[in-house]
Design an enzyme around this catalytic site. Structure first.
Site, PDB file in Angstrom:
ATOM      1  N   GLY A  11     -60.427  84.450  65.405  1.00 41.17           N
ATOM      2  CA  GLY A  11     -61.270  84.003  66.521  1.00 41.17           C
ATOM      3  C   GLY A  11     -60.406  83.710  67.742  1.00 41.17           C
ATOM      4  N   GLY A 111     -54.786  81.927  63.604  1.00 39.17           N
ATOM      5  CA  GLY A 111     -55.120  80.747  62.805  1.00 39.17           C
ATOM      6  C   GLY A 111     -54.669  80.905  61.359  1.00 39.17           C
ATOM      7  CG  ASP A 136     -61.279  75.621  63.711  1.00 39.23           C
ATOM      8  OD1 ASP A 136     -62.140  75.392  64.575  1.00 39.23           O
ATOM      9  OD2 ASP A 136     -61.296  76.634  62.979  1.00 39.23           O
ATOM     10  CG  HIS A 180     -63.674  77.284  59.271  1.00 41.81           C
ATOM     11  ND1 HIS A 180     -62.597  77.685  58.521  1.00 41.81           N
ATOM     12  CD2 HIS A 180     -64.731  77.980  58.806  1.00 41.81           C
ATOM     13  CE1 HIS A 180     -62.980  78.590  57.639  1.00 41.81           C
ATOM     14  NE2 HIS A 180     -64.278  78.792  57.803  1.00 41.81           N
ATOM     15  CD  GLU A 231     -68.272  75.402  62.566  1.00 45.55           C
ATOM     16  OE1 GLU A 231     -69.179  76.137  62.956  1.00 45.55           O
ATOM     17  OE2 GLU A 231     -67.069  75.722  62.607  1.00 45.55           O
ATOM     18  NE  ARG A 284     -63.690  81.529  69.216  1.00 43.74           N
ATOM     19  CZ  ARG A 284     -64.261  82.220  68.224  1.00 43.74           C
ATOM     20  NH1 ARG A 284     -64.574  81.587  67.103  1.00 43.74           N
ATOM     21  NH2 ARG A 284     -64.509  83.489  68.328  1.00 43.74           N
TER      22      ARG A 284
HETATM   23  O1  F6P Z   1     -61.802  79.123  63.781  1.00 43.77           O
HETATM   24  C1  F6P Z   1     -62.397  79.006  65.020  1.00 43.77           C
HETATM   25  C2  F6P Z   1     -63.892  79.015  64.898  1.00 43.77           C
HETATM   26  O2  F6P Z   1     -64.440  78.910  66.187  1.00 43.77           O
HETATM   27  C3  F6P Z   1     -64.470  77.957  63.974  1.00 43.77           C
HETATM   28  O3  F6P Z   1     -64.521  76.687  64.563  1.00 43.77           O
HETATM   29  C4  F6P Z   1     -65.806  78.547  63.652  1.00 43.77           C
HETATM   30  O4  F6P Z   1     -66.288  78.096  62.409  1.00 43.77           O
HETATM   31  C5  F6P Z   1     -65.500  80.023  63.593  1.00 43.77           C
HETATM   32  O5  F6P Z   1     -64.331  80.232  64.341  1.00 43.77           O
HETATM   33  C6  F6P Z   1     -66.588  80.914  64.135  1.00 43.77           C
HETATM   34  O6  F6P Z   1     -66.232  82.219  63.875  1.00 43.77           O
HETATM   35  P1  F6P Z   1     -66.858  83.512  64.569  1.00 43.77           P
HETATM   36  O7  F6P Z   1     -66.313  83.581  65.958  1.00 43.77           O
HETATM   37  O8  F6P Z   1     -66.387  84.628  63.721  1.00 43.77           O
HETATM   38  O9  F6P Z   1     -68.333  83.308  64.581  1.00 43.77           O
END
Ligand code: F6P
Length: 357
Positions: A11, A111, A136, A180, A231, A284
């Site tokens: 991510g 990550g 995270d 996460h 979450e 993000r």
């Molecule tokens: O690891 C970063 C993160 O934004 C987490 O906080 C979240 O659970 C996950 O990535 C979301 O992933 P994606 O962008 O694949 O939906």
């Protein structure tokens, strides 16, 4: 002369470009000649040889730009040893690209999953230096990951905005924060924005304690309550289930996320209106905050130093405000979680924040 491969994986987050800029500026400042091969969309580019040559000019003017100029994708570590749909051995393919381009080092920004693959490649004999990216903040061995503080700023701003409307309407509000499986982001944004209740994966919540905290506020003349909910937050009942039992339960779960189940249970128990806000991927997005710009620049400079000194097989870290390194094999597969006994939790409880336990 150094030939460097560069990729961003998993991510995205706000300070990926700032970090790459730090690495490249550090190298170009210290070495006469540097060739930079940028792989597109993370490990995918390394597997399929999709790359472009970059110069130091490509890294100018990107300190403040969110996202990643290289693109990124999720390539799960578990799938790395599984051949692709055409039978391609991904690990061998990555090694092939590396040797074909005669790289001196592969620089990987990512990550936890990314770090595991970086370690695998290091064990396979490639020269790898990695950097800790994630909103995270859950990477083992470093006090801080870049991206975290920028995401804290955004989540805090969301909770701040909710505060005023919650107070006007006397409502209970849940703000669901990313993170996460860990609660760092929720904990920091929750405290920064004055949330009344903070629910984290590391501290399974008791719904009775949550509603007690809401009722207590009402009795004290506060008609509204703000919950910052990770979450990954989990009820104490669910936390007692085995992985298999939980998976089975989740398959039948009608709620899109933890906040919806929580909202329903709060409404049932208190009769109060509950609204949910999920800032999601906005956390993000946008420009890295000044803290992250500084951290990324320092981490990037440290990575350049490791490459120049031919110190490979490490992730760059920050410990007590000092840039340092840790062997990839020591961090791969480990998760840095919030300790329920941490001082920050005690201090938050001290001022009356409920953790629902
Ligand atoms: O690891 C970063 C993160 O934004 C987490 O906080 C979240 O659970 C996950 O990535 C979301 O992933 P994606 O962008 O694949 O939906």
């Amino acid at each position: 002369m150094k030939r460097i491969g560069l990729l961003t994986s998993g991510g995205d987050c706000q300070a990926l470009n700032a970090t790459m800029r730090g690495v490249v500026k550090g190298l170009c400042n210290e070495l006469d000649q540097v060739e930079i091969y940028g792989f597109e969309d993370g490990y995918k580019g390394l597997i399929y040889g999709e790359h472009r040559m970059l110069t130091s000019r490509d890294f100018s003017g990107i300190l403040t730009v969110g996202g990643t100029i290289l693109g990124t994708s999720r390539q799960p570590f578990k799938q790395m040893r599984v051949p692709d749909e055409n039978g391609l051995d991904k690990v061998e393919a990555m090694k092939h690209t590396y040797y074909k381009l005669r790289l001196d080092c592969l620089v990987v920004l990512g990550g936890n999953g990314t770090q595991k693959t970086a370690n695998l490649l290091s064990e396979e004999g490639l020269n790898v230096v990695s950097l800790p990216k994630t909103i995270d903040n859950d990477i083992w061995g470093t006090d801080m990951t870049f991206g975290f503080q920028s995401a804290v700023d955004i989540a805090t701003n969301v909770i701040d905005c909710i505060h005023t409307t919650a107070a006007s309407h006397n409502r209970v509000f849940i703000v669901e924060v990313m993170g996460h499986k860990v609660g760092w982001l929720t904990l920091h944004a929750g405290i920064a924005a004055g949330a009344d209740i903070i629910l984290l994966p590391e501290i399974p919540y008791d719904i009775d304690k949550v509603t007690e905290a809401i009722e207590r506020r009402k009795k004290n003349g506060k008609g509204f309550t703000i919950l910052a909910v990770a979450e990954g937050a989990i009820s104490k009942e669910d936390a007692q289930l085995s992985k298999k039992e939980l998976k089975k339960k989740m398959e039948k779960n009608p709620y899109p996320s933890v906040s919806y189940e929580l909202a329903e249970r709060i409404k049932e128990k208190t009769g109060q209106e509950v609204r949910i806000t999920i800032p999601g991927h906005t956390q993000r997005g946008g420009s890295p905050c000044p803290y992250d710009r500084v951290l990324s620049t320092r981490l990037g400079a440290k990575a350049a130093e490791l490459i120049i000194n031919k110190e490979y097989g490490y992730m760059v870290t920050v410990k007590n405000d000092k840039m340092d390194k840790i062997p990839l094999k020591e961090i791969a597969g480990k998760l840095k979680m919030v300790s329920p006994d941490a001082d920050i939790i005690k201090e938050a409880k001290m001022i009356g924040i409920s953790f629902g336990n």
